[in-house]
Design a protein around this motif. Sequence first.
Motif, PDB file in Angstrom:
ATOM      1  N   SER A 144      46.156  26.377  44.371  1.00  0.00           N
ATOM      2  CA  SER A 144      44.961  26.216  45.203  1.00  0.00           C
ATOM      3  C   SER A 144      45.319  25.478  46.490  1.00  0.00           C
ATOM      4  N   ASP A 145      46.376  24.656  46.432  1.00  0.00           N
ATOM      5  CA  ASP A 145      46.880  23.956  47.619  1.00  0.00           C
ATOM      6  C   ASP A 145      48.400  23.925  47.526  1.00  0.00           C
ATOM      7  N   PRO A 146      49.078  24.892  48.151  1.00  0.00           N
ATOM      8  CA  PRO A 146      50.537  24.984  48.017  1.00  0.00           C
ATOM      9  C   PRO A 146      51.264  23.765  48.565  1.00  0.00           C
ATOM     10  N   SER A 147      50.772  23.166  49.646  1.00  0.00           N
ATOM     11  CA  SER A 147      51.482  22.049  50.257  1.00  0.00           C
ATOM     12  C   SER A 147      51.569  20.859  49.316  1.00  0.00           C
ATOM     13  N   ARG A 148      50.553  20.708  48.441  1.00  0.00           N
ATOM     14  CA  ARG A 148      50.555  19.597  47.487  1.00  0.00           C
ATOM     15  C   ARG A 148      50.858  20.075  46.062  1.00  0.00           C
ATOM     16  N   LYS A 149      51.211  21.339  45.927  1.00  0.00           N
ATOM     17  CA  LYS A 149      51.576  21.925  44.636  1.00  0.00           C
ATOM     18  C   LYS A 149      50.459  21.759  43.599  1.00  0.00           C
ATOM     19  N   ILE A 150      49.220  21.920  44.061  1.00  0.00           N
ATOM     20  CA  ILE A 150      48.075  21.843  43.144  1.00  0.00           C
ATOM     21  C   ILE A 150      47.861  23.214  42.526  1.00  0.00           C
ATOM     22  N   PRO A 151      47.952  23.320  41.210  1.00  0.00           N
ATOM     23  CA  PRO A 151      47.870  24.647  40.577  1.00  0.00           C
ATOM     24  C   PRO A 151      46.482  25.260  40.682  1.00  0.00           C
ATOM     25  N   ALA A 152      46.441  26.593  40.711  1.00  0.00           N
ATOM     26  CA  ALA A 152      45.171  27.314  40.686  1.00  0.00           C
ATOM     27  C   ALA A 152      44.437  27.013  39.387  1.00  0.00           C
ATOM     28  N   ASP A 153      43.104  27.104  39.435  1.00  0.00           N
ATOM     29  CA  ASP A 153      42.321  26.777  38.246  1.00  0.00           C
ATOM     30  C   ASP A 153      42.301  27.950  37.263  1.00  0.00           C
ATOM     31  N   ARG A 154      41.779  27.661  36.084  1.00  0.00           N
ATOM     32  CA  ARG A 154      41.758  28.660  35.018  1.00  0.00           C
ATOM     33  C   ARG A 154      40.930  29.882  35.402  1.00  0.00           C
ATOM     34  N   GLN A 155      39.836  29.662  36.121  1.00  0.00           N
ATOM     35  CA  GLN A 155      38.974  30.778  36.497  1.00  0.00           C
ATOM     36  C   GLN A 155      39.730  31.769  37.376  1.00  0.00           C
ATOM     37  N   THR A 156      40.511  31.245  38.331  1.00  0.00           N
ATOM     38  CA  THR A 156      41.302  32.122  39.200  1.00  0.00           C
ATOM     39  C   THR A 156      42.320  32.904  38.396  1.00  0.00           C
ATOM     40  N   MET A 157      43.030  32.221  37.490  1.00  0.00           N
ATOM     41  CA  MET A 157      44.079  32.886  36.718  1.00  0.00           C
ATOM     42  C   MET A 157      43.482  33.934  35.776  1.00  0.00           C
ATOM     43  N   THR A 158      42.332  33.619  35.178  1.00  0.00           N
ATOM     44  CA  THR A 158      41.674  34.598  34.310  1.00  0.00           C
ATOM     45  C   THR A 158      41.209  35.799  35.114  1.00  0.00           C
ATOM     46  N   GLY A 159      40.718  35.549  36.331  1.00  0.00           N
ATOM     47  CA  GLY A 159      40.301  36.655  37.191  1.00  0.00           C
ATOM     48  C   GLY A 159      41.450  37.585  37.528  1.00  0.00           C
ATOM     49  N   ILE A 160      42.613  37.011  37.835  1.00  0.00           N
ATOM     50  CA  ILE A 160      43.795  37.836  38.125  1.00  0.00           C
ATOM     51  C   ILE A 160      44.193  38.645  36.895  1.00  0.00           C
ATOM     52  N   GLU A 161      44.171  37.995  35.747  1.00  0.00           N
ATOM     53  CA  GLU A 161      44.526  38.687  34.505  1.00  0.00           C
ATOM     54  C   GLU A 161      43.597  39.865  34.243  1.00  0.00           C
ATOM     55  N   HIS A 162      42.285  39.651  34.398  1.00  0.00           N
ATOM     56  CA  HIS A 162      41.327  40.729  34.118  1.00  0.00           C
ATOM     57  C   HIS A 162      41.421  41.844  35.151  1.00  0.00           C
ATOM     58  N   ARG A 163      41.670  41.481  36.411  1.00  0.00           N
ATOM     59  CA  ARG A 163      41.823  42.510  37.442  1.00  0.00           C
ATOM     60  C   ARG A 163      43.056  43.367  37.164  1.00  0.00           C
ATOM     61  N   ALA A 164      44.164  42.733  36.791  1.00  0.00           N
ATOM     62  CA  ALA A 164      45.370  43.492  36.460  1.00  0.00           C
ATOM     63  C   ALA A 164      45.108  44.426  35.289  1.00  0.00           C
ATOM     64  N   GLN A 165      44.369  43.929  34.315  1.00  0.00           N
ATOM     65  CA  GLN A 165      44.039  44.759  33.150  1.00  0.00           C
ATOM     66  C   GLN A 165      43.202  45.973  33.562  1.00  0.00           C
ATOM     67  N   SER A 166      42.258  45.756  34.466  1.00  0.00           N
ATOM     68  CA  SER A 166      41.419  46.870  34.913  1.00  0.00           C
ATOM     69  C   SER A 166      42.223  47.919  35.675  1.00  0.00           C
ATOM     70  N   LEU A 167      43.366  47.488  36.246  1.00  0.00           N
ATOM     71  CA  LEU A 167      44.233  48.409  36.985  1.00  0.00           C
ATOM     72  C   LEU A 167      45.336  48.996  36.112  1.00  0.00           C
ATOM     73  N   GLY A 168      45.380  48.567  34.838  1.00  0.00           N
ATOM     74  CA  GLY A 168      46.328  49.194  33.911  1.00  0.00           C
ATOM     75  C   GLY A 168      47.572  48.378  33.606  1.00  0.00           C
ATOM     76  N   LEU A 169      47.483  47.040  33.717  1.00  0.00           N
ATOM     77  CA  LEU A 169      48.641  46.190  33.414  1.00  0.00           C
ATOM     78  C   LEU A 169      48.200  45.028  32.529  1.00  0.00           C
ATOM     79  N   ILE A 170      48.882  44.849  31.411  1.00  0.00           N
ATOM     80  CA  ILE A 170      48.625  43.712  30.525  1.00  0.00           C
ATOM     81  C   ILE A 170      49.533  42.555  30.931  1.00  0.00           C
ATOM     82  N   ILE A 171      48.925  41.433  31.316  1.00  0.00           N
ATOM     83  CA  ILE A 171      49.666  40.200  31.576  1.00  0.00           C
ATOM     84  C   ILE A 171      48.967  39.071  30.826  1.00  0.00           C
ATOM     85  N   ARG A 172      49.636  37.931  30.726  1.00  0.00           N
ATOM     86  CA  ARG A 172      49.036  36.769  30.062  1.00  0.00           C
ATOM     87  C   ARG A 172      49.544  35.518  30.768  1.00  0.00           C
TER      88      ARG A 172
END
Length: 471
Positions: free
Chosen positions: A398-426
Motif C-alpha cells: 500500500s506504501d512501497p517507500s515504507r514497505k507497508i504491505p497491502a491489506d487482506r481485502q486487496t489481496m483477496t480481490g486480486i485472487e478472485h479477479r485472477a480466478q475469474s480470468l482462469g488462474l488459481i492463485i493463493r
Amino acid sequence: MTDISHSFFEHHPPNSFAPEPSGDLGDLDKTWILHPFTPIREWEQDRPMIITGGKGARIFDDRGHSYLDGTSSLWVNLLGHRHPAIDRAIMEQLDKIAHSTFLGLTHEGGIRLAEELGRRAPGNLRRVFYSDNGSTSVEIALKLAYLLRKHSHPGASRFFSLERAYHGDTLGAVGVGGIDRFHSPFHPLVHASLKAPAPDCFLCPLGLSRNQCSIDCADEAIRIIRRHRDELAAVILEPRLQAAGGMIVWPEGYLSRMARAVREEGIPLILDEVATGFGRTGALFACELEGVVPDFLCAGKGLTGGYLPLAVTLFSEETYQRLKNDPGIFYHGHSYTANPLGVAAARATLRALDEGRFIEEIPAKREVFFKLERALDRFPFTGNIRSLGLIFAFDIFSDPSRKIPADRQTMTGIEHRAQSLGLIIRPLMNTLYLIPPLSVSVDELTLMGEILLESLREFTPEGFAKSGKMK
C-alpha cells in the motif's frame, strides 16, 4: 455422586448446531466441513468452487470452467494432472492390493522405492523411513535426531530453526515453526525452538547487499547455535526457500555457511525439502544447489506427483546402525506407512522425471519469469520480485517507500479477479506467487503471467501503470 454424564447433551443435543442440509453441494460443504487455513466466515458467504477434474496444468469445476493451476494444487502436483504413467501405475497396483501394513511386513513397491530414492538422494542418505505427509516426516526427523544426540549430549532437547519457518502442523513441527499467525495459538502446547532471523534480504534493516546479508544473517544464526550447542538436539532448515513464510528466497551461500558451521559443532542437520524437493528449485533437491548433505532429509508433496499422501525421511547408514544398536526399535509409525498405491505413484513419478526433461527445461521456462519481472517493474506498488527454479514471487504494497504491505481485502480481490480470468492463485499475506507443475508449457506459463498482470490492474491503488503485455 452426581451423574453428569449426560449434562452436556441435555443442553446441546447431537447435531443441534447443524442447519438443515440442502441438495446443493456448496451448501452441503458449508453444513458439514471445516476447511484448512480458510477464514470460516468468508467461506460461508459465497458458493465454493467445486473441482471436478484436471488435465495437465489445468483443473475444471462443476460449472464447466477451466483454470490454470498456478499453485500446483498447493505445491504437490509435479508433472500435471492425469499424467498417463502415474494413472497407469496406480491402476496396475489396484489389481494387486491397495494397502498392507508396514509394521512387521514389507512389500516390493516399498522396497524398490526406497532403493530408487537412496540412489538419487544426495551423499550417503540411503535409508528411508516412510510416513504420510510433510509434517510427519519432520516429526520423524526430530525424534531420530534426538535419539542420535542424547547419549553424547544428555541435555540436548531443544531445536534450532528460523523465524518465519514452516515445517507442518503437528505439535513437534509447530515447535520449530516460526509463523505467528499459524503457530501462536498452540505455543502453550509445544517445546519452542531457539530461533534466528530468516535471511530475507528485502526486509534487512541494514540495507545490506544480498552477499553481505548472506554473511551477516548466517553469522548471527551461527552465534546462537554455538552459544547453545550443548542443548541442541538438531538444527532444522528449509533449504534455499522458506515457502509458507512468504516465499523467502535465500541469498546464495547462506545454506552452505550454515551447514558447515552446524557440522563443525557436531549437531545433526535436518533439511525440510517437502516444498523444495523433486526439481522445483532447478535441482532434484534444493540442498544440491550448494553441495550440502544433511543428516536427515524430509520429502513429500511432489513425491507422488501430487496424487496420494506419502512422505519420507532419509538418513545415512551410519545413523541406521547407531539406531539399531540403541534403542533397537523406533516407536513411531503410521497406519498408511508405505501405502502401496502411493508408492506406485511415487515410483512412476521418479521414472517420469528420469525420462522427461522437466528439470533441464526450467532455464528456458524462466525466460517467462524475466519478462514478467520487467512488466512488474512498471507497477509502482509491486516490489521484492524474486524467483528460484520454477518458483516466482513478488509483493504488493500500500506504501512501497515504507514497505507497508497491502491489506487482506486487496489481496483477496486480486485472487478472485485472477480466478475469474482462469488462474488459481493463493496469496501468502501480501505475497503473490506462481509454482506451476514442472510440465507447464511456455505458453501456459506466459498466460499465467498475463492474468496476474491483468488482475493487478483492477485491484491495486490508483496510479498503477497501465502497462502492456509481457515482452
